[in-house]
Design a protein around this motif. Sequence first.
Motif, PDB file in Angstrom:
ATOM      1  N   ALA A  45       3.647  22.332   0.128  1.00 51.04           N
ATOM      2  CA  ALA A  45       3.858  23.778   0.206  1.00 51.04           C
ATOM      3  C   ALA A  45       3.022  24.516  -0.828  1.00 51.04           C
ATOM      4  CB  ALA A  45       5.345  24.093   0.015  1.00 51.04           C
ATOM      5  N   LEU A  46       2.926  23.953  -2.031  1.00 51.21           N
ATOM      6  CA  LEU A  46       2.148  24.606  -3.090  1.00 51.21           C
ATOM      7  C   LEU A  46       0.657  24.614  -2.761  1.00 51.21           C
ATOM      8  CD1 LEU A  46       3.984  23.195  -6.247  1.00 51.21           C
ATOM      9  CD2 LEU A  46       4.244  25.452  -5.184  1.00 51.21           C
ATOM     10  N   ARG A  47       0.184  23.578  -2.088  1.00 52.72           N
ATOM     11  CA  ARG A  47      -1.224  23.556  -1.680  1.00 52.72           C
ATOM     12  C   ARG A  47      -1.489  24.597  -0.592  1.00 52.72           C
ATOM     13  NH1 ARG A  47      -2.918  17.074  -1.782  1.00 52.72           N
ATOM     14  NH2 ARG A  47      -2.077  16.676  -3.893  1.00 52.72           N
ATOM     15  N   LEU A  48      -0.527  24.775   0.305  1.00 50.83           N
ATOM     16  CA  LEU A  48      -0.667  25.827   1.317  1.00 50.83           C
ATOM     17  C   LEU A  48      -0.618  27.205   0.661  1.00 50.83           C
ATOM     18  CD1 LEU A  48       1.563  24.404   4.196  1.00 50.83           C
ATOM     19  CD2 LEU A  48      -0.934  24.508   4.121  1.00 50.83           C
ATOM     20  N   LYS A  49       0.184  27.328  -0.391  1.00 48.16           N
ATOM     21  CA  LYS A  49       0.241  28.588  -1.137  1.00 48.16           C
ATOM     22  C   LYS A  49      -1.117  28.913  -1.732  1.00 48.16           C
ATOM     23  CE  LYS A  49       2.287  30.693  -5.259  1.00 48.16           C
ATOM     24  NZ  LYS A  49       3.273  30.564  -6.356  1.00 48.16           N
ATOM     25  N   GLU A  50      -1.747  27.919  -2.319  1.00 50.54           N
ATOM     26  CA  GLU A  50      -3.065  28.127  -2.929  1.00 50.54           C
ATOM     27  C   GLU A  50      -4.118  28.463  -1.880  1.00 50.54           C
ATOM     28  OE1 GLU A  50      -2.405  25.001  -6.665  1.00 50.54           O
ATOM     29  OE2 GLU A  50      -3.486  24.384  -4.858  1.00 50.54           O
ATOM     30  N   GLN A  51      -3.977  27.893  -0.695  1.00 52.78           N
ATOM     31  CA  GLN A  51      -4.980  28.091   0.355  1.00 52.78           C
ATOM     32  C   GLN A  51      -4.788  29.390   1.120  1.00 52.78           C
ATOM     33  OE1 GLN A  51      -5.216  24.755   3.008  1.00 52.78           O
ATOM     34  NE2 GLN A  51      -6.970  25.567   4.140  1.00 52.78           N
ATOM     35  N   TYR A  52      -3.515  29.764   1.348  1.00 53.09           N
ATOM     36  CA  TYR A  52      -3.232  30.910   2.216  1.00 53.09           C
ATOM     37  C   TYR A  52      -2.469  32.042   1.528  1.00 53.09           C
ATOM     38  CZ  TYR A  52      -4.497  27.639   5.928  1.00 53.09           C
ATOM     39  OH  TYR A  52      -5.153  26.726   6.715  1.00 53.09           O
ATOM     40  N   GLY A  53      -2.151  31.858   0.254  1.00 53.35           N
ATOM     41  CA  GLY A  53      -1.369  32.888  -0.421  1.00 53.35           C
ATOM     42  C   GLY A  53       0.074  32.936   0.027  1.00 53.35           C
ATOM     43  N   ALA A  54       0.631  31.804   0.416  1.00 49.43           N
ATOM     44  CA  ALA A  54       1.995  31.742   0.913  1.00 49.43           C
ATOM     45  C   ALA A  54       3.005  31.950  -0.212  1.00 49.43           C
ATOM     46  CB  ALA A  54       2.256  30.391   1.586  1.00 49.43           C
ATOM     47  N   GLU A  55       4.193  32.362   0.177  1.00 49.35           N
ATOM     48  CA  GLU A  55       5.314  32.495  -0.752  1.00 49.35           C
ATOM     49  C   GLU A  55       6.221  31.291  -0.556  1.00 49.35           C
ATOM     50  OE1 GLU A  55       7.577  36.385  -1.683  1.00 49.35           O
ATOM     51  OE2 GLU A  55       8.862  35.337  -0.237  1.00 49.35           O
ATOM     52  N   VAL A  56       6.534  30.596  -1.642  1.00 47.86           N
ATOM     53  CA  VAL A  56       7.301  29.345  -1.556  1.00 47.86           C
ATOM     54  C   VAL A  56       8.685  29.537  -2.179  1.00 47.86           C
ATOM     55  CG1 VAL A  56       7.413  26.923  -2.225  1.00 47.86           C
ATOM     56  CG2 VAL A  56       5.201  27.948  -1.612  1.00 47.86           C
ATOM     57  N   THR A  57       9.707  29.310  -1.370  1.00 44.38           N
ATOM     58  CA  THR A  57      11.098  29.349  -1.828  1.00 44.38           C
ATOM     59  C   THR A  57      11.678  27.948  -1.720  1.00 44.38           C
ATOM     60  OG1 THR A  57      11.402  31.636  -1.097  1.00 44.38           O
ATOM     61  CG2 THR A  57      13.389  30.330  -1.442  1.00 44.38           C
ATOM     62  N   VAL A  58      12.329  27.508  -2.778  1.00 48.47           N
ATOM     63  CA  VAL A  58      12.918  26.170  -2.815  1.00 48.47           C
ATOM     64  C   VAL A  58      14.434  26.297  -2.776  1.00 48.47           C
ATOM     65  CG1 VAL A  58      13.044  23.998  -4.078  1.00 48.47           C
ATOM     66  CG2 VAL A  58      10.947  25.337  -4.122  1.00 48.47           C
ATOM     67  N   VAL A  59      15.055  25.510  -1.910  1.00 53.99           N
ATOM     68  CA  VAL A  59      16.505  25.558  -1.710  1.00 53.99           C
ATOM     69  C   VAL A  59      17.093  24.187  -1.991  1.00 53.99           C
ATOM     70  CG1 VAL A  59      18.377  25.964  -0.048  1.00 53.99           C
ATOM     71  CG2 VAL A  59      16.280  27.350   0.052  1.00 53.99           C
ATOM     72  N   THR A  60      18.209  24.160  -2.707  1.00 55.11           N
ATOM     73  CA  THR A  60      18.925  22.914  -2.899  1.00 55.11           C
ATOM     74  C   THR A  60      20.415  23.147  -2.779  1.00 55.11           C
ATOM     75  OG1 THR A  60      19.085  20.929  -4.289  1.00 55.11           O
ATOM     76  CG2 THR A  60      19.250  23.035  -5.417  1.00 55.11           C
TER      77      THR A  60
END
Length: 263
Positions: A45-60
Amino acid sequence: MKIVVCVKQVPDTKGGVKFKADGTLDRGAMLTIMNPDDKAGLEAALRLKEQYGAEVTVVTMGLPKAAEVLREAIAMGADHGVLVTDRVLGGADTWATSQTLAGALRNLEYDLIITGRQAIDGDTAQVGPQISEHLGLPVISYAEDLKLVDDGKAVEVKRQFDDRYMIVKAQLPALVTALAELNEPRYMTPGGIFDAFDAEITTWGRADLKDTLDSNLGLKGSPTQIAKASDKVKKGAGEKVTPDSADEAADYIVSKLTEKFVI
């Protein structure tokens, strides 16, 4: 683009495993880590964020101390952390866990959901596919590589099998379960650790879960019953021999292999 990653705080088995009287894990009494498959999913997900400017939310989902893995995820580069915790959610099997997480995910916007293939404390590989079923999403499991295609409207996954692989594509929104072999997760950065320490963790309880029945939650909503649970069996010291020469040592090894029908 919005990506949600589901992670789990699992026991660090190197420190020993402890159980409650009802057979469930005593998670509050054990050292913990982020589940390895989940960490690989987070890295993807973090690599996609770097490539596309995605917002990453983590849930546990877990005890209040599970916020630790959310702060670790933020220190690695995630944007938001959501902790789902409530006494009534304790003791959940995969069915109740997936119901709980699906109820939480209905509160969020997402294009892609990434989970680990399985957790090292259960090894069922069920929760990710069950979440997709509850949410009505296509699922691709056992991802050893993934990328966005069709101008970011679909995800393409290299799906692992024992002796081959598949290339599978799904339109977004979709759910992917990641293998630990998917990548090498990054380390937390010093700046990220400071940010994680100051970050606000969103906490949800039973009242925040959408379209979820009480009968599907926690130990009471878990159809799986644990018949027996135990720590891993320790191996004995084995037989120790001190041969007088290399030839004697070789003869001894050959005799044992012959005895066990290895040769």
